[in-house]
Design a protein around this motif. Structure first.
Motif: not given
Length: 474
Positions: A85-86, A48-50, A110-113
């Motif tokens: 998660c990236e 989950v990171g931050e 351009l990118s989405w998660p």
């Protein structure tokens, strides 16, 4: 419920991901990490990171704090983190904004998660959507849409606002926005059909930028199910319209759906029906959330600053006096709404409806001495400049005069992005916002029922209780 599911998810995954988390780049980089200077920062918890801290600041209505704290801690305008998660490098400040905007399809794209792909399988294939949107939103069409949106706004206020003492602004504005989008993108006028799509659409929108925990009961799972529901409804509309096109019946040449069906790409290939449904989902989402938030918060600030309301009303009345009774608004009328748009611009500065956007790194590059690896995501955000006193004096003050004259310095005011990827719907949003504000201000004053109502950002900013107000008809 969601926190409990998240806790179980941690227990199942933390052991397996600990090793990968400890060495997240060792399998990606061509050189040892010791020889490369990555941006400073932490990647937080495994998986989950931050994200939880980022979301918590949004729920508190202070998303800019996440970026401000890290910019201060590292004394840099680029830092690393992990969200949704990236692995992400966050670019902050006008120089970073300019770098990201000017390197589209060169260093970044351009990118989405990845979490969004289950909801929007075609989320990264936006070239066709952008090209068709630019065709749909060309100046001639925008001029024509003013009168159409004016008619929709008048009908909406007549049926939903008139004779009401109290209203929930967010709920009604969302209804108006979705009605306008369905009319202009799909040529749908049936209120029952619109309502049938609107309910699952809201659930879908809420699930896009949540943790990708696809377990029963989670927001992400509900978002996927709702997206599938809306997609099936759209597929039915697409099939019907496709039949009309083939039978050469009456076709709405300039709505988004007909353009998707009749305009092939540069290779002469037409989009499939599922692709069209995904692109319509994305277009509806982009058009609704941003304008809904902008109108809602404009009404919030006008309630808080009656002197500013009076200036907008004065401008609107001067426009109305030049028109024949019953004459719809037109493009020239909107150009006269200079002060009203300054007010909206100040709302977009304080409460940007788009909190940022993702880019994927196409090739290794260096920025400000830091190595940015291929495959990482970049995240840019207006929150790094919009409330920064270096670029906007007394940044928490609501002051539309900031946008008089030459306005803010370049790349500091970026509610619609910038460069080649600037939002193609920004002029359409301006039409919808100004037309609605003209009509609602012409009918009512209003006062907030909850003076201290909190703002939450999940992921778009919204009043926590929907901005209930008391209406005072003129």
């Amino acid at each position: 419920m969601e926190l409990f599911l998240l806790f179980l998810f941690f227990l199942l995954m933390v052991f397996f991901c600990f090793f990968l988390y400890s060495f997240p780049l060792s399998f990606k980089l061509k050189e040892p990490i010791s020889k490369l200077q990555l941006p400073p920062g932490k990647t937080g918890w495994p998986i989950v990171g931050e994200t939880l801290e980022f979301a918590a600041m949004g729920r508190n209505g202070t998303p800019e704090k996440f970026f401000k704290d890290r910019m201060s801690k590292y004394s840099q305008e680029v830092f690393k983190t992990s969200l949704l998660c990236e692995q992400i490098a966050v670019f902050c400040g006008p120089a970073a904004n300019k770098f990201v905007f000017s390197n589209e399809n060169k260093l970044v794209a351009l990118s989405w998660p990845s979490s969004a792909k289950k909801i929007f399988p075609s989320s990264n294939s936006s070239t066709k959507l952008r090209a068709v949107a630019l065709t749909l939103l060309k100046p001639d069409n925008l001029h024509k849409y003013v009168a159409i949106v004016d008619s929709i706004a008048k009908s909406h206020l007549e049926t939903q606002w008139n004779f009401q003492k109290e209203v929930n602004v967010l709920s009604l504005v969302r209804q108006f926005d979705f009605t306008a989008a369905c009319r202009l993108f799909l040529s749908i006028n049936d209120p029952h059909q619109i309502e049938d799509c609107a309910k699952p659409f809201e659930v879908m929108a809420a699930g896009i930028f949540t943790l990708p925990i696809n377990l029963p009961g989670s927001s992400y799972n509900r978002g996927i199910k709702a997206a599938n529901s809306v997609r099936q409804k759209l597929l039915g509309i697409i099939k019907q319209r496709k039949g009309e096109v083939m039978d050469k019946q009456l076709v709405h040449d300039e709505d988004l759906l007909s353009l998707f069906l009749t305009k092939p790409d540069e290779n002469g290939k037409f989009m499939s029906e599922p692709e069209i449904a995904d692109h319509l989902l994305a277009a509806l989402l982009a058009s609704q959330d941003s304008t809904t938030a902008s109108i809602t918060f404009t009404m919030k600030y006008l309630a808080e600053f009656p002197d500013i309301y009076d200036e907008v009303l004065k401008e609107q009345r001067s426009i109305a006096q030049e028109k024949i009774p019953g004459e719809p608004l037109n493009w020239k009328d909107l150009q006269k709404m200079r002060y009203a748009w300054n007010v909206v611009s100040e709302v977009l500065r304080l409460v940007p409806p788009v909190q940022g956007n993702f880019r994927e790194v196409l090739t290794d590059f260096t920025y400000s001495t830091f190595f940015i690896p291929k495959g990482w995501k970049i995240y840019w955000t207006p929150n790094s400049t919009h409330k920064n006193p270096q670029y906007f004096s007394d940044p928490e003050k609501f002051d539309p005069s900031r946008f008089e004259g030459s306005g803010p310095m370049p790349h500091t005011f970026v509610p619609f992005g910038g460069g080649s990827r600037i939002c193609p719907g920004k002029d359409f949003a301006r039409v919808v916002i100004l037309v609605f504000m003209y009509n609602v201000i012409g009918k009512f004053r209003w006062e907030k029922l909850l003076p201290d109502e909190k703002t939450v950002v999940l992921p778009i900013p919204l009043p926590a209780k929907g901005l209930p107000v008391v209406l005072h008809p003129h």
